[in-house]
Design a protein around this motif. Structure first.
Motif, short mmCIF file in Angstrom:
data_model
loop_
_atom_site.label_atom_id
_atom_site.label_comp_id
_atom_site.label_asym_id
_atom_site.label_seq_id
_atom_site.Cartn_x
_atom_site.Cartn_y
_atom_site.Cartn_z
N GLU A 77 -16.52 35.57 30.13
CA GLU A 77 -17.81 35.88 30.77
C GLU A 77 -17.61 36.56 32.13
O GLU A 77 -18.28 37.54 32.45
CB GLU A 77 -18.62 34.59 30.96
N SER A 84 -18.78 45.14 32.78
CA SER A 84 -20.00 45.67 32.15
C SER A 84 -21.22 44.91 32.65
O SER A 84 -21.85 44.16 31.90
CB SER A 84 -19.87 45.55 30.62
N HIS A 88 -24.45 46.31 27.30
CA HIS A 88 -23.63 47.06 26.34
C HIS A 88 -23.43 46.16 25.13
O HIS A 88 -23.13 44.97 25.29
CB HIS A 88 -22.28 47.46 26.93
N LYS A 95 -19.07 38.24 24.61
CA LYS A 95 -19.53 36.94 25.09
C LYS A 95 -19.90 36.03 23.92
O LYS A 95 -19.60 34.83 23.94
CB LYS A 95 -20.75 37.12 25.99
N ASP A 96 -20.55 36.61 22.90
CA ASP A 96 -20.98 35.79 21.75
C ASP A 96 -19.77 35.23 21.00
O ASP A 96 -19.75 34.05 20.62
CB ASP A 96 -21.84 36.62 20.79
N1 LIG Z 1 -23.68 42.87 29.73
C1 LIG Z 1 -24.25 42.41 28.60
N2 LIG Z 1 -24.52 43.27 27.61
C2 LIG Z 1 -25.08 42.84 26.44
N3 LIG Z 1 -25.41 41.56 26.19
C3 LIG Z 1 -25.15 40.64 27.13
C4 LIG Z 1 -24.57 41.02 28.39
N4 LIG Z 1 -24.44 39.89 29.15
C5 LIG Z 1 -24.92 38.90 28.39
N5 LIG Z 1 -25.33 39.32 27.19
C6 LIG Z 1 -25.90 38.50 26.09
O1 LIG Z 1 -26.57 37.38 26.64
C7 LIG Z 1 -25.94 36.17 26.20
C8 LIG Z 1 -25.92 35.16 27.33
O2 LIG Z 1 -25.11 35.67 28.38
P1 LIG Z 1 -24.76 34.85 29.66
O3 LIG Z 1 -23.93 35.66 30.56
O4 LIG Z 1 -26.01 34.28 30.25
O5 LIG Z 1 -23.86 33.74 29.04
P2 LIG Z 1 -24.20 32.23 28.76
O6 LIG Z 1 -23.74 31.98 27.35
O7 LIG Z 1 -25.59 31.90 29.12
O8 LIG Z 1 -23.22 31.61 29.80
P3 LIG Z 1 -23.03 30.09 30.21
O9 LIG Z 1 -21.93 29.59 29.30
O10 LIG Z 1 -22.59 30.20 31.64
O11 LIG Z 1 -24.35 29.38 30.01
C9 LIG Z 1 -24.53 36.58 25.74
O12 LIG Z 1 -23.98 35.68 24.79
C10 LIG Z 1 -24.79 37.96 25.18
O13 LIG Z 1 -25.31 37.89 23.86
#
Ligand SMILES: Nc1ncnc2c1ncn2[C@@H]1O[C@H](COP(=O)(O)OP(=O)(O)OP(=O)(O)O)[C@@H](O)[C@H]1O
Length: 130
Positions: A77, A84, A88, A95-96
């Motif tokens: 993350e 990015s 994107h 992240k997923d």
């Molecule tokens: N730069 C990006 N471009 C495209 N999709 C993104 C981006 N940043 C996040 N996402 C989408 O949003 C979702 C959540 O992102 P986030 O950064 O909030 O992580 P999180 O899973 O909430 O983190 P945490 O574990 O800290 O709760 C990601 O899993 C992804 O699908």
């Protein structure tokens, strides 16, 4: 000798960085606090049900695996946010998939915990069931 001292210093500071990362993970990331709570809960149940050594090993292995996966997910993350910050599709996928790794370890650890507890209740503490 001088080389050895320099090498040892390098290794020691590497430990320091690792502890700093672990502290950051536990302090600033809510999901890791849930994993720690689950770990404490499981340790309590293991002690209460008088788990044998091999079950303690399984509990510690699973807990370490989940925490390590959470740490790697958080690292992904951070890097994705760095490279990015704008939307994107690949950043989202990265992240997923990293979150999926945590899900895998948590689900399988949960299943293992159920098996260990069920075995302990069924074979060793049936009085607790009735
Ligand atoms: N730069 C990006 N471009 C495209 N999709 C993104 C981006 N940043 C996040 N996402 C989408 O949003 C979702 C959540 O992102 P986030 O950064 O909030 O992580 P999180 O899973 O909430 O983190 P945490 O574990 O800290 O709760 C990601 O899993 C992804 O699908």
């Amino acid at each position: 000798m001088k080389r050895f001292i320099l090498y040892s210093r390098g290794r020691l500071s590497a430990f320091g960085y690792a502890f700093r990362g672990a502290y950051d993970l536990l302090r600033n990331h809510a999901p890791s606090k849930i994993h720690i709570l689950a770990f404490i809960g499981m340790i309590t149940v293991s002690w209460w049900l008088e788990f044998p050594l091999w079950k303690w090993v399984a509990v510690l292995l699973c807990s370490g695996m989940v925490l390590a996966a959470e740490a790697l997910n958080t690292a992904v993350e951070y890097v994705v946010d760095l490279v990015s910050p704008d939307y994107h599709v690949l950043a989202g996928k990265a992240k997923d998939v990293a979150a999926g790794a945590v899900l895998f370890t948590a689900v399988f650890s949960g299943l293992i915990a159920i098996l260990l507890i069920a075995d302990a209740l069924w074979w060793h503490h049936p009085e607790l069931l009735y």
